[in-house]
Design an enzyme around this catalytic site. Structure first.
Site, mmCIF file in Angstrom:
data_model
loop_
_atom_site.group_PDB
_atom_site.id
_atom_site.type_symbol
_atom_site.label_atom_id
_atom_site.label_comp_id
_atom_site.label_asym_id
_atom_site.label_seq_id
_atom_site.Cartn_x
_atom_site.Cartn_y
_atom_site.Cartn_z
ATOM 1 N N LYS A 1 0.842 -1.090 -0.131
ATOM 2 C CA LYS A 1 0.099 -0.129 0.075
ATOM 3 C C LYS A 1 0.680 1.116 -0.008
ATOM 4 O O LYS A 1 2.124 1.251 0.518
ATOM 5 C CB LYS A 1 -0.788 -0.031 1.336
ATOM 6 C CG LYS A 1 -2.076 0.954 1.206
ATOM 7 C CD LYS A 1 -3.227 0.251 0.554
ATOM 8 C CE LYS A 1 -4.288 1.371 0.367
ATOM 9 N NZ LYS A 1 -5.625 0.628 -0.345
ATOM 10 N N ASP B 1 -7.081 4.519 -4.448
ATOM 11 C CA ASP B 1 -7.782 4.547 -2.997
ATOM 12 C C ASP B 1 -8.293 5.757 -2.889
ATOM 13 O O ASP B 1 -8.630 6.514 -3.703
ATOM 14 C CB ASP B 1 -6.678 3.850 -2.201
ATOM 15 C CG ASP B 1 -7.291 3.655 -0.639
ATOM 16 O OD1 ASP B 1 -7.927 2.623 -0.606
ATOM 17 O OD2 ASP B 1 -7.415 4.310 0.328
HETATM 18 P P1 NDP Z 1 -13.002 7.811 -2.726
HETATM 19 O O1 NDP Z 1 -11.985 8.921 -2.374
HETATM 20 O O2 NDP Z 1 -13.455 7.796 -3.913
HETATM 21 O O3 NDP Z 1 -14.277 8.210 -1.522
HETATM 22 C C1 NDP Z 1 -14.018 8.319 -0.248
HETATM 23 C C2 NDP Z 1 -15.371 8.615 0.419
HETATM 24 O O4 NDP Z 1 -15.474 8.637 1.948
HETATM 25 C C3 NDP Z 1 -16.018 9.909 0.137
HETATM 26 O O5 NDP Z 1 -16.940 10.269 0.199
HETATM 27 C C4 NDP Z 1 -15.103 10.866 1.307
HETATM 28 O O6 NDP Z 1 -15.901 12.273 1.420
HETATM 29 C C5 NDP Z 1 -15.373 9.886 2.314
HETATM 30 N N1 NDP Z 1 -14.248 10.041 3.417
HETATM 31 C C6 NDP Z 1 -13.065 9.911 3.298
HETATM 32 N N2 NDP Z 1 -12.243 10.115 4.228
HETATM 33 C C7 NDP Z 1 -13.146 10.572 5.068
HETATM 34 C C8 NDP Z 1 -13.340 10.620 6.496
HETATM 35 N N3 NDP Z 1 -12.135 10.859 7.169
HETATM 36 N N4 NDP Z 1 -14.403 10.978 7.053
HETATM 37 C C9 NDP Z 1 -15.497 10.882 6.464
HETATM 38 N N5 NDP Z 1 -15.773 10.418 5.257
HETATM 39 C C10 NDP Z 1 -14.643 10.483 4.735
HETATM 40 O O7 NDP Z 1 -12.377 6.754 -1.996
HETATM 41 P P2 NDP Z 1 -12.882 5.007 -2.156
HETATM 42 O O8 NDP Z 1 -14.476 5.065 -2.201
HETATM 43 O O9 NDP Z 1 -12.004 4.561 -3.265
HETATM 44 O O10 NDP Z 1 -12.535 4.307 -1.106
HETATM 45 C C11 NDP Z 1 -13.349 4.143 0.276
HETATM 46 C C12 NDP Z 1 -13.087 2.944 1.161
HETATM 47 O O11 NDP Z 1 -12.970 1.922 0.421
HETATM 48 C C13 NDP Z 1 -11.372 3.253 1.589
HETATM 49 O O12 NDP Z 1 -11.409 2.614 3.109
HETATM 50 C C14 NDP Z 1 -10.760 2.340 0.706
HETATM 51 O O13 NDP Z 1 -9.304 2.080 1.269
HETATM 52 C C15 NDP Z 1 -11.225 1.525 0.467
HETATM 53 N N6 NDP Z 1 -11.333 0.397 -0.763
HETATM 54 C C16 NDP Z 1 -11.201 0.983 -2.045
HETATM 55 C C17 NDP Z 1 -11.109 0.319 -3.099
HETATM 56 C C18 NDP Z 1 -11.080 0.852 -4.346
HETATM 57 O O14 NDP Z 1 -11.002 0.023 -5.529
HETATM 58 N N7 NDP Z 1 -11.409 2.167 -4.590
HETATM 59 C C19 NDP Z 1 -10.705 -1.064 -2.999
HETATM 60 C C20 NDP Z 1 -10.953 -1.652 -1.751
HETATM 61 C C21 NDP Z 1 -11.285 -1.040 -0.414
HETATM 62 P P3 NDP Z 1 -15.364 13.423 0.649
HETATM 63 O O15 NDP Z 1 -15.949 13.519 -0.775
HETATM 64 O O16 NDP Z 1 -15.714 14.377 1.634
HETATM 65 O O17 NDP Z 1 -13.661 13.348 0.499
#
Ligand code: NDP
Length: 444
Positions: free
Chosen positions: A126, A166
């Protein structure tokens, strides 16, 4: 003191300032205990657990770049190559101000078991940076990505380490990173996944994590005498994972009614309008207030609150530790049947235990969100073959993988008399393969 306790004590002493990493290690070590006890003498002699919790390599580097005002900015970049026993390191890059070594280590550690569960030959890694893409111009994001890759390119390669996206790293960032890698290395190779479709990306990779969460949820409910169809679903987040989880939930006949971002959340009793959500988040990169402004049925609330809504299925898809003990109590009081993690470690340890103790079907992210990395591995396969598969072909492979993961973790839990404990099942099934490979490869 047992071997598991001894190792965890050492991990605590060595990594005292990294609570997220300790949380991830504690959960894994605690649940693989029966396997460890069965093989204790061998594992001790070979220091198997000590090697498992120590990254093979940690890279930390300076990332200087110039903003639109001509001011030089400096961020920190990381790549943690945690375990390559079963394949080249594979895992995403996270760009978020909260990133420090403990976050990348917890994610890298989880990635080892997740990648093992996919059944594909990929090791765990990562990376990321404390850079915040929010509010930056495209030129600033490009300048940062180019500087980041100028350093990272020394340590990655298609057979060595293949990063992906991510939080904060989507198609735009992957494009800039890929361009810089190619320019420096003069090599057109599948060194990153999540690429655009015109330059080696796989169809269905964008959708894969969220779709995969739903394929697994569908199988979970089916095998527990229930059905996803007609269920009310609460989703947190509004990024890549959340959007496509919502979309697939609707395709399967369920009704997702919430989503959230880092400032507020939406309750939309008529069901989330995915096209509108995509427009607000993927195109305009705006706040959820814009969703509420454009949709009559939607309520917008500041802060956190998604888990207070009555639902049958809860899908935390935002970030780590976003579903805490009080949220678990509210979900149980409202009759939730299943909690399936889309994000990595969104549920705290005590909340997980509370849900399990109250008969809620609970699947940890390392199993349920593995569809993203699995499809990344399918992208690597297509890149090596110089071929592109159709959307349907990739989606059907993804569905098979998710169904297999469910049965794999269910079987592992049953083998160790912990039927229905999918946390233990996922950690045991993921660990067994990695442990075998590590033992076979000697002391490295
Ligand atoms: P994105 O950046 O596309 O979206 C993240 C979302 O979560 C946004 O809505 C963001 O809000 C919100 N968010 C992020 N940090 C915080 C926080 N500290 N408090 C509250 N809300 C928060 O990321 P992904 O959708 O890709 O990833 C989401 C999760 O899934 C993570 O844990 C990631 O590790 C996991 N994941 C992702 C994969 C992928 O293929 N993308 C694969 C496997 C796991 P805002 O819009 O305000 O930033």
């Amino acid at each position: 003191m047992g071997y598991v306790e001894e190792v965890f004590e050492k991990v605590k002493q060595k990594n005292a300032s990294e609570p997220e990493f300790l949380q991830a290690v504690e959960e894994v070590l605690e649940t693989i205990r029966p396997v460890v006890e069965k093989n204790e003498e061998l594992y001790r002699r070979e220091a198997l657990l000590e090697r498992l919790v120590e990254p093979e390599r940690q890279i930390k580097f300076r990332v200087p770049w110039v903003d639109d005002k001509g001011q030089t900015q400096v961020n920190t970049g990381y790549r943690i190559q945690f375990n390559s026993a079963i394949g080249p390191y594979k895992g995403g890059l996270r760009f978020h101000p909260s990133v420090y070594v403990g976050i990348i280590k917890f994610l890298g550690f989880e990635q080892i078991f997740k990648n093992s569960l996919t059944g594909l030959p990929i090791g765990g890694g990562k990376g990321g940076s404390d850079f915040d893409p929010k509010g930056k111009s495209d030129r600033e994001v490009m300048a940062f990505c180019q500087s980041f890759m100028t350093e990272l390119c020394k340590y990655i390669g298609q057979d060595e380490d293949v990063p992906a996206g991510d939080i904060g790293v989507g198609g735009r960032e992957i494009g800039y990173l890929f361009g810089q890698y190619k320019r420096i290395k003069t090599s057109y190779e599948g060194v990153l996944t999540g690429k655009g479709l015109t330059y080696g990306g796989s169809l269905a990779r964008t959708e894969a994590t969220g779709y995969g969460v739903l394929f697994l949820t569908e199988e979970l409910l089916k095998c527990n005498g229930n059905d996803i169809k007609g269920k009310t679903v609460a989703v947190s987040g509004s990024g890549n994972v959340a959007i496509y989880a919502i979309q697939k939930a609707q395709q399967l006949g369920a009704k997702p009614v919430t989503c959230s971002d880092s400032t507020g959340w939406i309750y939309d009793p008529e069901g989330i309008d995915v096209a509108l959500l995509k427009e607000v988040k993927e195109v305009k990169r705006a706040r959820l207030t814009e969703y509420a402004a454009a949709r009559k049925s939607a309520e917008y609330h500041e802060g956190k609150g998604v888990w207070s809504i009555k639902c049958d299925v809860a899908l935390p898809c935002a970030t780590q530790n976003e579903l805490l003990i009080d949220d678990a109590k509210a979900l149980v009081a409202n009759g939730v049947i299943a909690v399936v993690e889309g994000a990595n470690m969104p549920t705290s340890l005590d909340a997980t235990k509370y849900l399990q103790d109250n008969g809620v079907l609970f699947v940890p992210g390392k199993a349920s969100n593995a569809g993203g990395v699995a499809t990344s591995a399918l992208e690597m396969t297509q890149n090596s073959e110089r071929l592109s598969w159709s959307f349907e072909e990739v989606e059907s492979k993804l569905q098979n993988i998710m169904v297999n993961i469910y049965h794999n973790i269910d079987d592992a839990a049953k083998r160790y008399d912990m039927e229905g404990n999918y946390v233990a099942g996922a950690n045991i099934a993921g660990f067994e393969k990695v442990a075998d490979a590590m033992l076979a490869q000697g002391i490295v």
